[in-house]
Design a protein around this motif. Structure first.
Motif, short mmCIF file in Angstrom:
data_model
loop_
_atom_site.label_atom_id
_atom_site.label_comp_id
_atom_site.label_asym_id
_atom_site.label_seq_id
_atom_site.Cartn_x
_atom_site.Cartn_y
_atom_site.Cartn_z
N LEU A 56 2.86 -1.17 7.49
CA LEU A 56 3.68 0.02 7.60
C LEU A 56 5.45 -0.28 7.28
O LEU A 56 5.99 0.99 6.49
N SER A 60 6.67 1.98 4.19
CA SER A 60 8.15 3.11 4.45
C SER A 60 9.51 3.04 4.39
O SER A 60 10.31 3.91 3.89
N ARG A 61 9.35 1.94 3.83
CA ARG A 61 10.87 1.70 3.14
C ARG A 61 11.64 2.71 2.22
O ARG A 61 9.95 2.35 1.17
N ALA A 65 8.68 1.26 -2.09
CA ALA A 65 7.97 2.45 -1.89
C ALA A 65 8.40 2.88 -3.15
O ALA A 65 7.43 3.36 -3.62
N LEU A 118 1.34 6.10 -0.92
CA LEU A 118 2.48 5.90 -0.78
C LEU A 118 3.45 6.95 0.13
O LEU A 118 4.24 7.20 1.16
N LYS A 120 1.79 9.78 1.99
CA LYS A 120 1.32 10.05 3.60
C LYS A 120 2.28 8.73 4.08
O LYS A 120 2.22 9.19 5.57
N ILE A 121 1.88 7.42 3.77
CA ILE A 121 2.87 6.57 4.67
C ILE A 121 4.53 6.87 4.75
O ILE A 121 5.07 6.40 5.39
N ALA A 122 5.04 7.41 3.53
CA ALA A 122 6.65 7.64 3.67
C ALA A 122 6.79 8.62 4.38
O ALA A 122 7.89 8.87 5.20
N ALA B 54 -2.49 3.62 5.22
CA ALA B 54 -2.10 5.14 4.74
C ALA B 54 -3.16 6.03 5.64
O ALA B 54 -2.94 7.32 6.79
#
Lengths: 123, 131
Positions: A56, A60-61, A65, A118, A120-122, B54
């Protein structure tokens, strides 16, 4: 008397009915991928198997990403167009049309799912 | 008007299975298509991995367990080779497109570079990532 050049009369009369845009797209996207893939393999190779928190943190960097998004978009369009040339070489008629649709659908579903994940992760 | 006038045309190269002896340049070229298609399996599991990441730790742990199992280690190894083969093969075609390296000897040499180079790059990548 036709005031047309030989070139003008020939344009669009080839078996592809268009110019070399398709091939040019493959060249441009392949050079782009050639620049991105080694770095991306390094990032993904290290992230895979590193556990939830570490994966994660990596994804998220901004750089990993954005690079993953670019590799995914350019890669899938490259696959779609390259696969289309292959389909047109080996198949005809309805089979050809259905295969082109399937390849295109797969490409865009992969892009959409990847970008959704991507984002959603960020966030 | 439109009488069928038989013209002796050259055979299409796609008849090579029946009429041609398989050549190194043809085999190395068609392998680019095979590896290009095969890599889509890797893209699929990359997307599965991203979606799991996610959606949270629970889903991710299951997916990660699968994707780092022995069978998937073999899978990623093969996919890595496919990427490098496609990579080198693509570079070869960029050289061809530039109008260079088309002499038979050079073209075959470039083909062997794809075959051996992809294996070398795969092993190097595994060493770099695992160490």
């Amino acid at each position: 008397m036709h005031y047309q050049t030989d070139r003008k009369r020939a344009v669009g009369k080839g078996s592809a009915h268009s110019g070399a845009e398709h091939h040019w797209f493959m060249i441009v996207s392949s050079v782009a991928l050639a620049c991105m893939i080694p770095t991306w393999i390094y990032i993904f190779g290290n992230a895979l198997g590193s556990g939830y928190e570490a994966s994660l943190a990596t994804m998220s960097r901004p750089f990993p990403a954005i690079l993953t998004a670019l590799v995914l978009i350019v890669g899938m369009l490259h696959f779609n167009k390259g696969g289309r040339v292959m389909i047109e070489d080996y198949t005809q008629g309805t089979t050809r049309k259905l295969l082109i649709m399937a390849y295109t659908g797969f490409s865009y579903v992969m892009i959409a799912c990847g970008l959704f994940a991507l984002v959603k992760i960020a966030l | 008007m439109a009488e069928a006038k038989r013209i002796e045309r050259p055979l299409s190269p796609f008849m090579f299975v029946q009429y041609y002896r398989l050549q190194l340049t043809a085999v190395t070229s068609v392998m680019i298509r095979i590896t290009g298609n095969a890599m889509m399996a890797a893209v699929f599991f990359l997307i599965v991995w991203l979606l799991a990441l996610a959606s949270g730790p629970e889903a991710f742990e299951t997916v990660e367990w699968w994707l780092t199992s022995f069978i998937f280690d073999l899978f990623w190894f093969f996919m890595l080779w496919a990427v490098w083969y496609h990579y080198l093969g693509g570079l070869r075609h960029l050289i061809f497109d530039a109008g260079k390296g088309l002499e038979i000897e050079t073209a075959e040499k470039l083909g062997w570079i794809c075959v051996y180079g992809s294996v070398v790059l795969t092993v190097l990548t595994v060493i770099v990532i695992w160490l």
